[in-house]
Write a protein that holds these residues in place. Structure first.
Motif, PDB file in Angstrom:
ATOM      1  N   GLY A 140       9.173 -39.467  63.265  1.00 39.14           N
ATOM      2  CA  GLY A 140       9.198 -38.028  63.296  1.00 39.14           C
ATOM      3  C   GLY A 140      10.023 -37.392  62.273  1.00 39.14           C
ATOM      4  N   GLU A 141      10.463 -38.160  61.279  1.00 39.45           N
ATOM      5  CA  GLU A 141      11.319 -37.504  60.232  1.00 39.45           C
ATOM      6  C   GLU A 141      10.557 -36.808  59.371  1.00 39.45           C
ATOM      7  OE1 GLU A 141      14.738 -39.654  57.448  1.00 39.45           O
ATOM      8  OE2 GLU A 141      12.608 -40.497  57.193  1.00 39.45           O
ATOM      9  N   ILE A 142      11.068 -35.714  58.855  1.00 34.21           N
ATOM     10  CA  ILE A 142      10.450 -34.845  57.890  1.00 34.21           C
ATOM     11  C   ILE A 142      11.467 -35.077  56.533  1.00 34.21           C
ATOM     12  CG2 ILE A 142       9.855 -32.515  57.406  1.00 34.21           C
ATOM     13  CD1 ILE A 142       9.331 -31.764  60.036  1.00 34.21           C
ATOM     14  N   ARG A 143      11.079 -35.279  55.524  1.00 29.53           N
ATOM     15  CA  ARG A 143      11.822 -35.510  54.171  1.00 29.53           C
ATOM     16  C   ARG A 143      11.411 -34.755  53.303  1.00 29.53           C
ATOM     17  NH1 ARG A 143      11.869 -41.645  52.487  1.00 29.53           N
ATOM     18  NH2 ARG A 143      12.737 -40.654  50.925  1.00 29.53           N
ATOM     19  N   PHE A 144      12.351 -34.182  52.629  1.00 27.32           N
ATOM     20  CA  PHE A 144      12.419 -33.760  51.301  1.00 27.32           C
ATOM     21  C   PHE A 144      12.438 -34.399  50.095  1.00 27.32           C
ATOM     22  CE2 PHE A 144      14.346 -31.271  47.859  1.00 27.32           C
ATOM     23  CZ  PHE A 144      13.408 -30.490  47.536  1.00 27.32           C
ATOM     24  N   VAL A 145      11.471 -34.636  49.462  1.00 28.08           N
ATOM     25  CA  VAL A 145      11.546 -35.701  48.214  1.00 28.08           C
ATOM     26  C   VAL A 145      11.777 -34.885  47.187  1.00 28.08           C
ATOM     27  CG1 VAL A 145      10.048 -37.451  47.096  1.00 28.08           C
ATOM     28  CG2 VAL A 145       9.677 -37.259  49.459  1.00 28.08           C
ATOM     29  N   CYS A 146      12.809 -35.482  46.547  1.00 29.47           N
ATOM     30  CA  CYS A 146      13.418 -34.766  45.308  1.00 29.47           C
ATOM     31  C   CYS A 146      12.466 -35.251  44.110  1.00 29.47           C
ATOM     32  CB  CYS A 146      14.677 -35.361  45.059  1.00 29.47           C
ATOM     33  SG  CYS A 146      15.935 -34.134  44.419  1.00 29.47           S
ATOM     34  N   THR A 147      11.910 -34.372  43.301  1.00 31.01           N
ATOM     35  CA  THR A 147      10.796 -34.489  42.293  1.00 31.01           C
ATOM     36  C   THR A 147      11.619 -35.047  40.987  1.00 31.01           C
ATOM     37  OG1 THR A 147      11.132 -32.121  41.465  1.00 31.01           O
ATOM     38  CG2 THR A 147       9.409 -32.540  43.144  1.00 31.01           C
ATOM     39  N   PRO A 148      10.990 -35.915  40.182  1.00 34.19           N
ATOM     40  CA  PRO A 148      11.596 -36.404  39.123  1.00 34.19           C
ATOM     41  C   PRO A 148      12.095 -35.298  37.913  1.00 34.19           C
ATOM     42  CG  PRO A 148       9.248 -37.475  39.373  1.00 34.19           C
ATOM     43  CD  PRO A 148       9.658 -36.314  40.205  1.00 34.19           C
ATOM     44  N   SER A 149      11.566 -34.141  38.125  1.00 29.15           N
ATOM     45  CA  SER A 149      12.013 -33.008  37.002  1.00 29.15           C
ATOM     46  C   SER A 149      13.345 -32.645  37.857  1.00 29.15           C
ATOM     47  CB  SER A 149      10.998 -31.830  37.108  1.00 29.15           C
ATOM     48  OG  SER A 149      10.782 -31.355  38.320  1.00 29.15           O
ATOM     49  N   ALA A 150      13.127 -32.281  39.348  1.00 27.61           N
ATOM     50  CA  ALA A 150      14.699 -31.963  39.818  1.00 27.61           C
ATOM     51  C   ALA A 150      15.892 -32.734  39.756  1.00 27.61           C
ATOM     52  CB  ALA A 150      14.715 -31.476  41.264  1.00 27.61           C
ATOM     53  N   ILE A 151      15.608 -34.199  39.517  1.00 32.39           N
ATOM     54  CA  ILE A 151      16.575 -35.379  39.261  1.00 32.39           C
ATOM     55  C   ILE A 151      17.120 -34.949  37.836  1.00 32.39           C
ATOM     56  CG2 ILE A 151      16.938 -37.918  38.857  1.00 32.39           C
ATOM     57  CD1 ILE A 151      16.557 -37.065  41.714  1.00 32.39           C
ATOM     58  N   GLU A 356      17.828 -38.692  48.780  1.00 27.62           N
ATOM     59  CA  GLU A 356      17.823 -37.400  49.356  1.00 27.62           C
ATOM     60  C   GLU A 356      17.639 -37.630  50.941  1.00 27.62           C
ATOM     61  OE1 GLU A 356      13.717 -38.456  49.929  1.00 27.62           O
ATOM     62  OE2 GLU A 356      15.088 -38.607  48.001  1.00 27.62           O
ATOM     63  N   GLU A 357      17.198 -38.870  51.245  1.00 21.06           N
ATOM     64  CA  GLU A 357      17.113 -39.110  52.893  1.00 21.06           C
ATOM     65  C   GLU A 357      18.069 -39.269  53.630  1.00 21.06           C
ATOM     66  OE1 GLU A 357      16.851 -42.984  50.822  1.00 21.06           O
ATOM     67  OE2 GLU A 357      15.919 -40.996  50.408  1.00 21.06           O
ATOM     68  N   LEU A 358      19.361 -39.582  52.768  1.00 22.85           N
ATOM     69  CA  LEU A 358      20.519 -39.714  53.410  1.00 22.85           C
ATOM     70  C   LEU A 358      21.330 -38.361  53.413  1.00 22.85           C
ATOM     71  CD1 LEU A 358      21.661 -42.964  51.632  1.00 22.85           C
ATOM     72  CD2 LEU A 358      20.400 -42.727  53.809  1.00 22.85           C
ATOM     73  N   VAL A 359      20.991 -37.304  53.023  1.00 22.18           N
ATOM     74  CA  VAL A 359      21.951 -35.999  53.002  1.00 22.18           C
ATOM     75  C   VAL A 359      21.947 -35.684  54.436  1.00 22.18           C
ATOM     76  CG1 VAL A 359      21.690 -33.683  52.275  1.00 22.18           C
ATOM     77  CG2 VAL A 359      20.908 -35.402  50.796  1.00 22.18           C
ATOM     78  N   SER A 365      30.509 -34.823  53.557  1.00 20.16           N
ATOM     79  CA  SER A 365      30.136 -34.173  52.401  1.00 20.16           C
ATOM     80  C   SER A 365      30.905 -32.981  51.845  1.00 20.16           C
ATOM     81  CB  SER A 365      28.877 -33.613  52.186  1.00 20.16           C
ATOM     82  OG  SER A 365      28.423 -32.712  53.275  1.00 20.16           O
ATOM     83  N   PHE A 366      31.349 -32.020  52.904  1.00 22.69           N
ATOM     84  CA  PHE A 366      32.174 -30.837  52.539  1.00 22.69           C
ATOM     85  C   PHE A 366      33.666 -31.295  52.007  1.00 22.69           C
ATOM     86  CE2 PHE A 366      35.285 -27.625  53.749  1.00 22.69           C
ATOM     87  CZ  PHE A 366      34.507 -26.225  52.906  1.00 22.69           C
ATOM     88  N   LEU A 367      34.151 -32.303  52.612  1.00 22.11           N
ATOM     89  CA  LEU A 367      35.607 -32.929  52.286  1.00 22.11           C
ATOM     90  C   LEU A 367      35.278 -33.551  50.885  1.00 22.11           C
ATOM     91  CD1 LEU A 367      38.377 -33.655  52.855  1.00 22.11           C
ATOM     92  CD2 LEU A 367      37.464 -35.728  54.171  1.00 22.11           C
ATOM     93  N   LEU A 415      28.717 -42.303  52.103  1.00 23.85           N
ATOM     94  CA  LEU A 415      27.143 -42.705  51.596  1.00 23.85           C
ATOM     95  C   LEU A 415      26.922 -44.050  52.425  1.00 23.85           C
ATOM     96  CD1 LEU A 415      25.103 -41.577  49.788  1.00 23.85           C
ATOM     97  CD2 LEU A 415      25.891 -43.187  48.073  1.00 23.85           C
ATOM     98  N   GLY A 416      27.846 -44.851  52.371  1.00 22.99           N
ATOM     99  CA  GLY A 416      27.271 -46.479  52.834  1.00 22.99           C
ATOM    100  C   GLY A 416      27.324 -46.046  54.385  1.00 22.99           C
ATOM    101  N   GLY A 417      28.021 -45.151  54.994  1.00 22.31           N
ATOM    102  CA  GLY A 417      27.671 -44.896  56.340  1.00 22.31           C
ATOM    103  C   GLY A 417      26.642 -44.336  56.704  1.00 22.31           C
ATOM    104  N   ALA A 418      26.225 -43.435  56.073  1.00 19.18           N
ATOM    105  CA  ALA A 418      24.960 -42.820  56.143  1.00 19.18           C
ATOM    106  C   ALA A 418      23.577 -43.691  55.995  1.00 19.18           C
ATOM    107  CB  ALA A 418      24.743 -41.685  54.996  1.00 19.18           C
TER     108      ALA A 418
END
Length: 439
Positions: A140-151, A356-359, A365-367, A415-418
Motif C-alpha cells: 500500500g506504499e505510495i512513493r514519490f520517485v525523485c527524478t534524475p533531473s531533480a537529483i 527518497e523512500e526513507l524520508v 530530520s528537523f534536529l 538514516l540507518g534507523g529509517a
C-alpha cells in the motif's frame, strides 16, 4: 489491447525525452552559473573562498596545488620535499598541463567535473529507480520517485557544492571518482568500479573503505551461478578486494618510484597522522593541539580506526542494498576524516535524495537539519571573532565544529534507523502501526 500498449509506450518515450531535456537544462544552467562567477568574480574565488578553512584543507587547497606544480617544474628536487604539498601526483600531472594554459581552462575543468558528478548522480537515480520497480515494497506504499533531473538540481545548486567549486578545492576530483565507482558498481562494471575506487583512495585515502560495498555490488550483479551460495559470495568479495589492493599498490609503487619516499610521507602518512593542525570543520585539530605529545600516537590510532572500522559492519548489515551502505560510508567519512570540509558534506547530501523512500521514516530530520545549519552558519562568524577581531578564541570555532559534526552523526543514525524500520515493514507489514522497542 495492442493500441493501449502502443499508446503507453509512446507516453513513456515522451516522458523520458522530456526528462532528458530537463536534465540537460539543469546541467547547462548549473555550469553557466559557476563559469560566470569564476570569470566575472575571480577575486572572490582566488582570494577569499580558496582561503576559507571550511572549504579548503592542507590536502585539498588549490593554492598549495599551484605551489606544488611550480616546484615540480622549476625545482630539481621532489615537490614533496618542502612540507607544503600533500596532494596526489594524479592532480600534479593534470595541473601541470593546465598550468601552462590560461586560467579559463582551469575554470572549465572544475565546472566540467561538477557537471560530471551531477550527471553520474542522475544516472545512479535512473538505475536505482529501475531496480526499485522490481524490489519489494511496503504494501500500500505510495512513493514519490525523485527524478534524475531533480537529483542533479539538488547537487548543483547546493550552496556547499557551489562554494567548494568556486574555492577550487581539489576534493571535487575525489568526489567524481567516488560517484563514478558507485555507478560502475551498481551497473555491474566490476573492473571499472575497482579501478575508480583505487583512484578515489589515491586522491583522498578514506574512500578506500568503499571497496566493501563495491565488492557486494559486484557480487550481486555477477551472472555466475556460484554466487547463489555463500562460498561463492566470499570468493567474489575476496577477488574484488585483491584486485583493489593490486591496483592501489601499483599506483603507490609507480609514484613512489617517480617521487621517492617523500611522496608516501607527504600524502598517506601526512593524512593518517593529521600532521598539520590547521583549524578545519573536523574533530582532530583542536583535540591534538590540547593533548600531551606522549599520548598522541595512541589517540591517532583510535581516531583513525573510528572512521575506518565502520566499513565492514555497515556494508554487511546493509548487504541487500550496497548503494545505501556506500552512501552511509560517505557520510561517515565526511564526519570523521582528519581533514574534512563542507565539500565532503555536499557529496553526502547529494546522494541522500536517491533514497527518497526513507524520508517518511526519518524521526530527527528537523534536529539534524538545524544542527547542520547552525554549524555551517556559526563557523564563519566564530572564525571572524577569533582570527580577525581577536575577541574570541579557538573554543568558539571548535564549538561550531562540534555542532556541525553532531548534526552529521544525528543524520547518519536517523538514516540507518529509517532503513531498518522500512525493512521491518516490508517483512512484517502487520507491525507498520506499532512502535518497535529494542531491549
Amino acid at each position: 489491447m495492442s493500441d493501449v500498449i502502443a499508446a503507453l509506450q509512446q507516453q513513456l518515450h515522451r516522458t523520458e525525452a522530456a526528462e532528458r531535456r530537463r536534465l540537460l537544462r539543469v546541467l547547462i544552467t548549473g555550469s553557466a552559473v559557476r563559469l560566470i562567477i569564476l570569470v566575472m568574480f575571480s577575486d572572490l574565488a582566488s582570494h577569499y573562498l580558496s582561503g576559507r578553512v571550511e572549504l579548503s584543507t592542507p590536502v585539498t587547497n588549490y593554492k598549495r596545488l599551484v605551489e606544488g606544480v611550480h616546484l615540480s617544474q622549476h625545482s630539481t628536487s621532489s615537490p614533496y620535499d618542502g612540507g607544503l604539498f600533500h596532494q596526489s601526483p594524479l592532480l600534479l600531472i593534470l595541473f601541470r598541463v593546465l598550468h601552462v594554459l590560461p586560467d579559463l581552462f582551469t575554470n572549465i575543468v572544475y565546472v566540467a567535473v561538477d557537471a560530471a558528478i551531477a550527471l553520474t548522480l542522475a544516472k545512479l537515480a535512473a538505475v536505482k529507480a529501475a531496480k526499485s520497480r522490481k524490489a519489494e515494497s511496503v504494501p500500500g506504499e505510495i512513493r514519490f520517485v525523485c527524478t534524475p533531473s531533480a537529483i542533479a538540481t539538488m547537487y548543483l545548486f547546493n550552496p556547499l557544492t557551489l562554494a567548494t567549486t568556486l574555492a577550487k578545492s581539489t576534493i571535487v576530483f575525489s568526489h567524481l571518482a567516488i560517484v563514478s565507482a558507485l555507478y560502475a558498481g551498481v551497473s555491474g562494471l566490476a573492473n571499472q568500479a575497482i579501478a575508480l575506487t583505487a583512484v578515489a583512495a589515491h586522491l583522498s585515502l578514506y574512500p578506500a573503505i568503499l571497496i566493501a560495498p563495491i565488492a557486494l555490488m559486484v557480487a550481486a550483479t555477477s551472472p555466475s551461478e556460484k554466487q547463489q551460495n555463500r562460498r561463492g559470495l566470499v570468493a567474489t568479495i575476496a577477488l574484488v578486494i585483491a584486485k583493489f589492493a593490486i591496483a592501489t599498490g601499483a599506483l603507490h609503487v609507480l609514484f613512489a618510484a617517480i617521487f621517492g619516499s617523500q611522496y608516501f610521507m607527504a600524502t598517506v602518512d601526512f593524512t593518517l597522522r593529521a600532521a598539520d593542525l590547521q583549524p578545519n570543520v573536523g574533530l582532530f585539530w583542536y583535540f591534538f593541539i590540547e593533548i600531551f605529545d606522549e599520548f598522541r600516537p595512541f589517540f591517532f590510532v583510535v581516531f583513525q580506526l573510528t572512521a575506518l572500522a565502520f566499513a565492514v559492519p555497515v556494508s554487511w548489515r546493509f548487504r541487500d542494498d550496497p548503494l545505501f551502505a556506500g552512501t552511509m560510508l560517505v557520510g561517515i567519512i565526511s564526519a570523521l576524516k582528519s581533514y574534512p570540509s563542507w565539500g565532503d558534506l555536499s557529496l553526502f547530501l547529494g546522494l541522500l535524495p536517491l533514497f527518497e523512500e526513507l524520508v517518511k521514516y526519518l524521526q530527527y530530520s528537523f534536529l539534524s537539519a538545524n544542527l547542520l545549519m547552525y554549524g555551517i552558519g556559526l563557523a564563519p562568524v566564530f572564525w571572524h571573532l577569533w582570527i580577525e577581531l581577536g575577541t574570541g578564541n579557538a573554543n568558539f570555532f571548535y564549538a561550531a565544529t562540534l555542532v556541525y559534526v553532531f548534526g552529521q552523526i544525528t543524520l547518519l543514525f536517523d538514516l540507518g534507523g529509517a532503513k531498518l524500520r522500512r525493512e521491518l515493514d516490508i517483512r512484517h507489514p502487520e507491525t507498520r502501526t506499532r512502535t518497535v522497542v529494542q531491549e
